[in-house]
Design a protein around this motif. Structure first.
Motif, PDB file in Angstrom:
ATOM      1  N   ALA A  37      24.596 -24.381   9.413  1.00 24.71           N
ATOM      2  CA  ALA A  37      24.974 -23.572  10.580  1.00 24.71           C
ATOM      3  C   ALA A  37      23.763 -22.800  11.087  1.00 24.71           C
ATOM      4  CB  ALA A  37      26.098 -22.608  10.202  1.00 24.71           C
ATOM      5  N   ARG A  38      22.967 -22.315  10.148  1.00 25.65           N
ATOM      6  CA  ARG A  38      21.773 -21.581  10.557  1.00 25.65           C
ATOM      7  C   ARG A  38      20.803 -22.478  11.308  1.00 25.65           C
ATOM      8  NH1 ARG A  38      22.098 -16.724   7.689  1.00 25.65           N
ATOM      9  NH2 ARG A  38      23.942 -17.107   6.449  1.00 25.65           N
ATOM     10  N   ALA A  41      22.116 -23.242  14.557  1.00 31.36           N
ATOM     11  CA  ALA A  41      21.946 -22.124  15.495  1.00 31.36           C
ATOM     12  C   ALA A  41      20.554 -22.177  16.109  1.00 31.36           C
ATOM     13  CB  ALA A  41      22.148 -20.796  14.779  1.00 31.36           C
ATOM     14  N   GLN A  42      19.581 -22.439  15.261  1.00 31.13           N
ATOM     15  CA  GLN A  42      18.213 -22.546  15.763  1.00 31.13           C
ATOM     16  C   GLN A  42      18.139 -23.677  16.781  1.00 31.13           C
ATOM     17  OE1 GLN A  42      16.067 -20.356  14.912  1.00 31.13           O
ATOM     18  NE2 GLN A  42      15.726 -20.194  12.727  1.00 31.13           N
ATOM     19  N   ARG A 155      14.304 -13.176   7.534  1.00 33.43           N
ATOM     20  CA  ARG A 155      14.770 -12.971   8.909  1.00 33.43           C
ATOM     21  C   ARG A 155      14.281 -14.071   9.828  1.00 33.43           C
ATOM     22  NH1 ARG A 155      18.356 -10.597  11.039  1.00 33.43           N
ATOM     23  NH2 ARG A 155      17.323  -9.341  12.609  1.00 33.43           N
ATOM     24  N   PHE A 156      13.017 -14.403   9.725  1.00 36.22           N
ATOM     25  CA  PHE A 156      12.466 -15.357  10.688  1.00 36.22           C
ATOM     26  C   PHE A 156      12.704 -16.809  10.273  1.00 36.22           C
ATOM     27  CE2 PHE A 156       9.114 -18.031  12.456  1.00 36.22           C
ATOM     28  CZ  PHE A 156       9.321 -17.812  13.793  1.00 36.22           C
ATOM     29  N   THR A 161      20.844 -12.639   8.321  1.00 35.37           N
ATOM     30  CA  THR A 161      21.196 -11.356   8.929  1.00 35.37           C
ATOM     31  C   THR A 161      20.537 -10.224   8.141  1.00 35.37           C
ATOM     32  OG1 THR A 161      23.088 -11.035   7.502  1.00 35.37           O
ATOM     33  CG2 THR A 161      23.479 -12.196   9.579  1.00 35.37           C
ATOM     34  N   ILE A 162      20.573  -9.051   8.734  1.00 39.28           N
ATOM     35  CA  ILE A 162      20.017  -7.884   8.048  1.00 39.28           C
ATOM     36  C   ILE A 162      20.777  -7.622   6.744  1.00 39.28           C
ATOM     37  CG2 ILE A 162      19.864  -5.358   8.217  1.00 39.28           C
ATOM     38  CD1 ILE A 162      18.731  -5.704  10.945  1.00 39.28           C
ATOM     39  N   PRO A 173      20.081  -1.925   3.991  1.00 36.56           N
ATOM     40  CA  PRO A 173      19.975  -2.543   5.318  1.00 36.56           C
ATOM     41  C   PRO A 173      19.044  -1.775   6.243  1.00 36.56           C
ATOM     42  CG  PRO A 173      22.261  -2.478   4.617  1.00 36.56           C
ATOM     43  CD  PRO A 173      21.487  -1.716   3.587  1.00 36.56           C
ATOM     44  N   ALA A 174      19.080  -0.459   6.136  1.00 38.44           N
ATOM     45  CA  ALA A 174      18.219   0.332   7.021  1.00 38.44           C
ATOM     46  C   ALA A 174      16.748   0.044   6.729  1.00 38.44           C
ATOM     47  CB  ALA A 174      18.521   1.814   6.863  1.00 38.44           C
ATOM     48  N   THR A 175      16.426  -0.117   5.443  1.00 39.16           N
ATOM     49  CA  THR A 175      15.043  -0.419   5.076  1.00 39.16           C
ATOM     50  C   THR A 175      14.627  -1.780   5.631  1.00 39.16           C
ATOM     51  OG1 THR A 175      15.426   0.800   3.054  1.00 39.16           O
ATOM     52  CG2 THR A 175      13.458  -0.581   3.128  1.00 39.16           C
ATOM     53  N   LYS A 177      15.847  -3.276   8.256  1.00 43.44           N
ATOM     54  CA  LYS A 177      15.723  -3.168   9.707  1.00 43.44           C
ATOM     55  C   LYS A 177      14.366  -2.557  10.082  1.00 43.44           C
ATOM     56  CE  LYS A 177      19.136  -2.439  13.327  1.00 43.44           C
ATOM     57  NZ  LYS A 177      20.395  -1.855  13.726  1.00 43.44           N
TER      58      LYS A 177
END
Lengths: 201, 863
Positions: A37-38, A41-42, A155-156, A161-162, A173-175, A177
C-alpha cells in the motif's frame, strides 16, 4: 493492515526469532499488504506505470530484507523501519545504475507524468543525480546525527507516518516531527550545495 | 567552525518556525550566545522554505522510477547516422509523413503492441524550452484523457537518445482537410457534418478548460472512414512562446481570431471563431479574410466583416449563413449561441439574438447534420419565466429523478445524474440549490410540490424522469414554481449511455438556469464542470457507482462506523478505478480525495489515518492540478491541510476557494469544521447556517452545528438544537443522545442526562459509548467514584474506548490518560480530537499539561 494483522505479525516475529525459517516468508506476506500500500501510494502520486512495478519494488525490498535477518524485529513499526532501510538501498542502487546507464547513452521512455511531476528544476535535471546526492548527504547527516538519519529513512524512504516512525525508533511523536523538519532543511541545504557544485564542474 | 549538532538546534528551529516571518530575525539574533548556532539556524531556516517541496517532488518520481528500471530492459539506441531514425524505443519508423514548423511526422510501427502509430518529433528548440514543454505535456495529456471519438488519440510521449521529445499518436490514414480543400469544395452535408464533429471535440476540450488555439484545415484529419480527428492539442500553446520570435505561424494567420491577433490571452471562443473560418472556407472555397500578405489579413480580421457566404455559393440552406457569420462575431461571447446551435443543444439563444434566428440556426444545424445528434431542447411552456408579477427564483431544489430505466441494478446511474445536476447548478452560482441529502427524503414522495418547496425553503422545484432507449439515455425535467401546480418550463435531453451520461447534467443545468431567468449578472450560466464531457464508458460507470456508494454512506442520518467504512472503501475502489482508467479526470481524483479524508477522519482506530490523509492529499493535489476550477479538489485539499497538516493559513485559502467555485452545503460545512478547529466558533456557526440553508433537513449537519454551539460554550443554545434533532429522530433513537446528555449536564440538568443514557445502555446491551457518556455525566455531576467504576468497566470490556471520549477521563480526574489521548488524536489528525484543543471537551481539564501545551504550540494555531 487490518486489525488482526498486528497480532499475526507479533506471532510471526516470535517464530522468526525462534528460528522458524518459514516465518520470515509468512511475516513478509502479512506485512506485504501494508508495504505494498505504501509503495502503491508512492506510485499513485505519479501514475503511469503498471501495477506490476509496485510488485517488483516490493520483491526487491523483500530480497534485501531476507538478507537483513529477522532478529531485529520487535514490532510491526520496527519491521517497517527495516523495510524503509531496504527501500533506501534499492533506490540508491537503481540510481547508481541509472546514472551509469545515462552516461552510456541509454534510451528510455519518458512518460507524460514523469515529465509533469519532475522534481523542481532546482535539482537541475536527473533524478538519479538527486538520489545520489541525497544518499551522500544522508550519509554525512548520519555521521553526527544517527537519530535524524533513521527518521529520514522511515519518513522518506518508507513513507511511514509520524506515529509509526516514533514507535519504531522509540521516540515521542513530537520528537519525530521536530527531527524530521530540521533534518529535511539540513539535507536540502546540503543537497543543493552538492548539486550546485557538480553543475559548476 | 565546528559543526553544530542538530539535536541542540531542533528545538530552536521549531520555535522559530512557529513565529511569524517578521519576528524570526529578531528571535534568531537573540536566541543564543553562540554565533555558530545563530548562523546555522539562519541557514537552516532559509533551506526549510523549499525543503518539503523538494522531498515531495523527489518522492513522487523516485519509487516508480526505480521500480520501472527494475522491470524494463533498456532498449538499444536507434540507428545513428541515418537521416531518418529507424528504431526509436519500441517503435520502428517506416515512412516520412510530413514536416513543418511544429515538427516532423513519421508513420511507425509499435513493436510491442503491433499497431501503426504516427510519431511526431518536436523541433529541437521547442523541446529545449522546459517550461514550454511542461505546459505542452500538461495540455496534451489532458487532451489525451478526453478519449473523444474526434480527437486524435495520444499514446505516449518519449524522448529519443538525443533528448528529442516525440509523441506517439494514433495513425488513421486519410488526409488533412487542407489537402481535401486543395481539390475543391466538399458538399454542404460534408462541410456541416465535419464542422459538427470538430465542434463536439472542442466542446469536450473546452469543458476541461483546454483551448486548442490553432484550429485550421491542416490540423483536421479526415480519416479514410470520412470522419474527423482533431490534431495537435497543446502544440499551439507551446508555440505561443515562439510566436513572436520566430514568426513561424505566418501561414496560418488566416484562422486567427481578432483577439488572438492582438496577442492577449484568449479563451475558448477563439476556437469557435477559427471553426467559423474553416466552415466558411469549406462552404465557399474561399477564406473569409484573404489578402496578399499577412499585414492585410490581420487588418481584415480585426476590422472587416466577411462577405456573406450566400454571395459565393447559392444553394445554402436557410440559417446556415447566419450560423457561420455568428461564429465569426467580433464579440467572443456572441459566438457561443451559434456554437451551441451547431451542436443542436441550445435551450435559449444568448444575448442579442432573436427567437427567430435561434430557430433558423437549429434548423440549419439539424438539416446539415448526418451524424447522430444529441438532441436537446428546452421549451418555455408559459411564455415567460419571470416578470414584475412573479417573484424571482433564487432557491431551487432538484428532487430525485424518477427511474424509468427498468434497470434497478443500475440505480447508481440515475442517482449519479441527479447528484451531478445539483453540483452543476450549484457551480453556476445563479441559484441557491438544496443539497442531494436534503432532497433525498422526497424520493417517490406523494407530497404536493408546494409543500415540498415550503419544507425545503425554496422558490421552485425541478422534477424529472430518466429512461433508456436502446443505447441512449434520456432525461426529461420540469420546473415548477412554489405557488403553482403546473410546470412553466420543461426540457428533454439525451445522450449515449456509454460515456456520455455525465455530459448531460451540465446541459440540463444550463437549461434550468436559463429558464429560471436568474442568469442576469450571475456570471457565466454555462457551468464548466470537469464532469461535462464524454468519458470512457467503464470509467464513467465506476465513477457513478462511487458517487452512489458515497451518498449511501449517509443514508441513515448519522452513519454507523462500520457501514460508513464499508461504503467508503467501496466508493474508493470505484473512484480509483475511474481515475486509473482515465487518469486525467479531475473529478474522479477529487472524489477519491474526498472519500479518503472521510475515511481518515472517521476511523476510531487511528493507525491508518495518516496513510489515508496522505492519499487524500495526493489525490486532491492531482485534481487541483488537472482542473483549477474544480471545487471538490480544493475542498478536499483544504480538509487535509487543516485536519492533518495543521497548515491553517493554506487550508483556509483552499476551502474559501472551494466555496467561491461552488457554494455548496458540503463546502460551507468543511469551512465550518475548519473554523471550529481553530476556535473561531461564531464564524463556524455562521458557516453551519449557510450550509443549513442549502440542506435544511440534514441531521448530521444539525448535529454538528449543535456541537459548534457546545464548543463555543453556548450550551443554552446547543440544548434546544439537540432537542429538535431528537424530535426529528423520534424518542427511541439514540442519534445525538450522548451530545444531548453532555449538553444537559452543562446546564445542570443532570437527571435528564443520566436517565437518557441509562435507558440507552439497557436497550443497547451496554454499548461502550453510552457507558463512556454516562461516566462523563456522573463525573460532571460530582460522582467521581461512580465515574471511575464505569471507566474501569470500559477498560476491561472495550479497550480503546478513550479515543472517542478523552473528556470522560478528564472529567473523572484521570488527566494523565486524557492528555495522552488528546495528544495522540492531535498528532494523528483525528479531527474531532484536534478540535478538542480549542473546544470544550477534555481541553479545559488538561490545558496545563505540558504535553498538551507542546502539541498546541506545534499546531501553530493562528491567533
Amino acid at each position: 493492515m487490518d486489525d488482526g494483522g498486528e497480532a499475526a505479525v507479533g506471532r510471526l516475529m516470535e517464530a522468526s526469532r525462534s528460528g522458524d525459517p518459514a516465518a520470515l516468508d509468512r511475516l513478509f506476506e502479512v506485512v506485504y499488504g501494508d508495504l505494498r500500500a505504501r509503495a502503491h501510494a508512492q506510485r499513485r502520486r505519479w501514475h503511469g506505470q503498471e501495477t506490476l512495478n509496485t510488485t517488483a519494488l516490493i520483491h526487491e525490498t523483500y530480497i534485501k530484507l531476507a538478507g537483513a535477518g529477522a532478529d531485529d524485529w520487535e514490532s510491526r513499526a520496527h519491521f517497517l523501519a527495516i523495510a524503509s532501510r531496504a527501500m533506501r538501498q534499492v533506490l540508491v542502487d537503481y540510481a547508481r545504475r541509472q546514472g551509469a546507464a545515462k552516461r552510456g547513452g541509454e534510451w528510455r521512455p519518458v512518460s507524460l507524468d514523469e515529465i509533469l511531476l519532475d522534481p523542481e528544476r532546482s535539482v537541475a535535471g536527473g533524478r538519479s543525480e538527486a538520489v545520489l546526492a541525497l544518499e551522500a548527504s544522508l550519509a554525512s547527516l548520519e555521521e553526527a546525527n544517527p537519530r535524524h538519519g533513521r527518521i529520514v529513512e522511515c519518513r522518506f524512504f518508507g513513507g511511514m507516518t509520524i506515529g509509526d516512525t516514533a514507535e519504531a525508533l522509540g521516540l515521542s511523536p513530537a520528537t519525530v516531527k521536530r527531527g524530521w523538519a530540521v533534518a529535511q532543511a539540513w539535507l536540502y541545504r546540503d543537497i543543493r550545495s552538492r548539486l550546485r557544485n557538480s553543475e559548476g564542474q | 567552525m565546528p559543526e553544530v549538532p542538530l539535536e541542540s538546534l531542533e528545538e530552536l528551529f521549531e520555535r522559530v518556525r512557529g513565529l511569524p516571518v517578521a519576528e524570526r530575525a529578531a528571535f534568531v539574533a537573540s536566541c543564543s550566545e553562540d554565533p555558530g548556532v545563530r548562523a546555522e539556524l539562519e541557514s537552516l531556516l532559509d533551506a526549510a522554505e523549499e525543503a518539503p517541496a523538494f522531498f515531495e517532488a523527489l518522492a513522487t518520481s523516485l519509487v516508480p522510477q526505480a521500480a520501472h528500471a527494475a522491470l524494463v530492459d533498456p532498449v538499444g539506441p536507434p540507428d545513428a547516422g541515418a537521416g531518418m531514425p529507424r528504431l526509436v524505443g519500441h517503435y520502428r519508423v517506416e515512412q516520412l509523413l510530413g514536416a513543418g514548423g511544429m515538427g516532423i511526422v513519421y508513420r511507425a510501427r509499435d513493436l510491442r503492441l503491433g499497431r501503426e502509430v504516427a510519431l511526431k518529433f518536436l523541433p529541437r528548440h521547442l523541446g529545449r524550452d522546459e517550461s514550454a514543454a511542461r505546459r505542452f505535456m500538461a495540455e496534451a495529456r489532458a487532451a489525451a484523457a478526453l478519449d473523444h471519438p474526434h480527437v486524435c488519440a495520444l499514446h505516449e510521449v518519449g524522448e529519443d537518445r538525443d533528448g528529442r521529445v516525440f509523441i506517439a499518436m494514433g495513425y488513421y490514414g486519410g488526409e488533412t482537410l487542407d489537402r481535401v480543400l486543395q481539390r475543391g469544395r466538399p458538399t454542404i452535408g460534408q462541410a456541416v457534418g465535419w464542422t459538427r464533429e470538430i465542434a463536439s471535440a472542442l466542446r469536450a476540450a473546452h469543458a476541461r478548460g483546454i483551448v486548442h488555439r490553432d484550429i485550421k484545415p491542416g490540423n483536421v484529419l479526415i480519416t479514410e472512414g470520412g470522419t474527423v480527428k482533431l490534431l495537435d492539442f497543446g502544440l499551439a500553446k507551446l508555440g505561443d512562446a515562439t510566436l513572436t520570435e520566430v514568426g513561424r505561424w505566418l501561414g496560418t494567420v488566416a484562422y486567427m481570431s481578432p483577439e488572438q491577433t492582438r496577442g492577449g490571452t484568449v479563451g475558448a471562443e477563439t476556437d469557435l471563431w477559427s471553426l467559423g473560418v474553416v466552415l466558411y472556407e469549406m462552404l465557399t472555397g474561399r477564406r473569409p479574410f484573404g489578402g496578399g500578405n499577412t499585414a492585410v489579413v490581420l487588418e481584415a480580421i480585426r476590422n472587416d466583416r466577411p462577405a456573406p457566404p450566400s454571395t459565393l455559393r447559392d444553394e445554402l440552406p436557410e440559417g446556415l449563413e447566419e450560423l457561420v457569420l455568428g461564429l465569426l462575431s467580433p464579440d467572443p461571447a456572441a459566438r457561443r449561441g451559434p456554437f451551441r446551435a451547431l451542436l443542436g443543444e441550445e435551450g435559449r439563444v444568448g444575448a442579442g439574438a432573436t427567437a427567430g434566428s435561434a430557430r433558423r440556426w437549429r434548423w440549419a444545424a439539424v438539416a446539415g447534420a448526418s451524424a447522430a445528434a444529441l438532441v436537446a431542447a428546452g421549451t418555455l411552456l408559459h411564455g415567460r419565466s419571470s416578470g414584475p408579477d412573479l417573484p424571482e427564483i433564487r432557491r431551487l431544489a432538484v428532487l430525485p429523478l424518477a427511474d424509468s430505466t427498468h434497470a434497478p441494478e443500475q440505480r447508481f446511474v440515475v442517482e449519479g445524474l441527479h447528484q451531478a445536476m445539483i453540483e452543476d447548478l450549484t457551480r453556476s452560482r445563479a441559484l441557491m440549490v438544496s443539497s442531494t441529502d436534503a432532497v433525498e427524503r422526497y424520493r417517490e414522495s406523494q407530497r404536493p410540490p408546494d409543500q415540498i418547496a415550503s419544507e425545503l425553503g425554496v422558490d421552485a422545484i425541478v422534477q424529472g424522469a430518466v429512461w433508456k432507449r436502446g443505447d441512449s439515455l434520456h432525461v426529461e425535467v420540469r420546473l415548477l414554481r412554489r405557488s403553482s401546480e403546473t410546470p412553466f418550463w420543461s426540457g428533454r435531453y439525451g445522450g449515449s449511455a456509454r460515456g456520455e451520461i455525465l455530459a448531460l447534467p451540465s446541459r440540463i443545468a444550463a437549461g434550468i438556469v436559463s429558464a429560471a431567468g436568474t442568469e442576469r449578472g450571475a456570471g457565466p450560466a454555462m457551468p464548466t464542470a470537469a464532469t461535462t464531457v464524454g468519458h470512457q464508458p467503464r470509467a464513467e460507470r465506476a465513477f457513478l457507482r462511487g458517487m452512489y456508494e458515497f451518498r449511501r454512506m449517509k443514508d441513515n442520518g448519522v452513519p454507523g462506523e462500520d457501514q460508513m467504512k464499508r461504503r467508503l472503501r467501496t466508493a474508493i475502489r470505484d473512484f480509483d478505478e475511474a481515475a486509473t482508467i482515465e487518469p486525467g479526470w479531475a473529478a474522479a481524483h477529487a472524489w477519491l480525495a474526498r472519500a479518503y479524508h472521510w475515511l481518515a477522519s472517521n476511523l476510531t482506530r487511528a493507525d491508518s489515518n495518516g496513510y489515508y490523509f496522505e492519499r487524500s492529499r495526493v489525490e486532491a493535489l492531482r485534481a487541483v492540478s488537472l482542473d483549477e476550477s474544480g471545487a471538490q479538489g480544493f475542498a478536499a485539499l483544504g480538509f487535509v491541510l487543516f485536519a492533518y497538516d495543521h497548515n491553517w493559513v493554506e487550508a483556509e485559502r483552499a476551502i474559501r476557494r472551494a466555496i467561491e467555485l461552488e457554494p455548496s452545503s458540503d463546502n460551507h460545512w468543511t469551512y465550518a469544521l475548519y473554523l471550529l478547529a481553530v476556535g473561531r466558533f461564531d464564524e463556524s456557526i455562521q458557516q453551519y447556517e449557510e450550509a443549513g440553508r442549502r440542506d435544511p433537513v440534514s441531521r448530521l449537519l444539525k448535529a454538528q452545528e449543535a456541537e459548534a454551539y457546545a464548543c463555543a460554550g453556548r450550551w443554552d443554545e446547543a440544548v434546544p438544537r439537540l432537542e429538535l434533532l431528537h424530535e426529528w429522530t423520534g424518542p427511541e433513537s439514540d442519534e445525538g443522545r450522548i451530545a444531548r446528555a453532555f449538553a444537559y449536564s452543562h446546564v445542570d440538568r443532570y437527571d435528564e442526562a443520566i436517565a437518557s443514557l441509562e435507558g440507552a445502555i439497557s436497550r443497547n446491551d451496554s454499548a461502550a459509548r453510552f457507558v463512556a457518556g454516562l461516566a462523563y455525566v456522573e463525573a460532571s455531576a460530582g460522582d467521581t467514584r461512580k465515574a471511575r467504576a464505569l471507566i474501569r468497566w470500559l477498560d476491561a470490556n472495550s479497550p480503546g474506548w478513550e479515543r472517542t471520549f478523552p473528556e470522560t477521563l478528564a472529567a473523572a480526574g484521570e488527566l494523565d490518560r486524557a492528555a495522552a489521548e488528546v495528544q495522540r488524536g492531535a498528532l494523528e489528525g483525528v479531527w474531532s480530537q484536534s478540535t478538542i484543543l480549542r473546544c470544550q471537551g477534555a481541553y479545559p481539564y488538561v490545558r496545563d499539561d505540558p504535553r498538551i501545551q507542546e502539541i498546541e504550540r506545534s499546531m501553530h494555531f493562528p491567533n
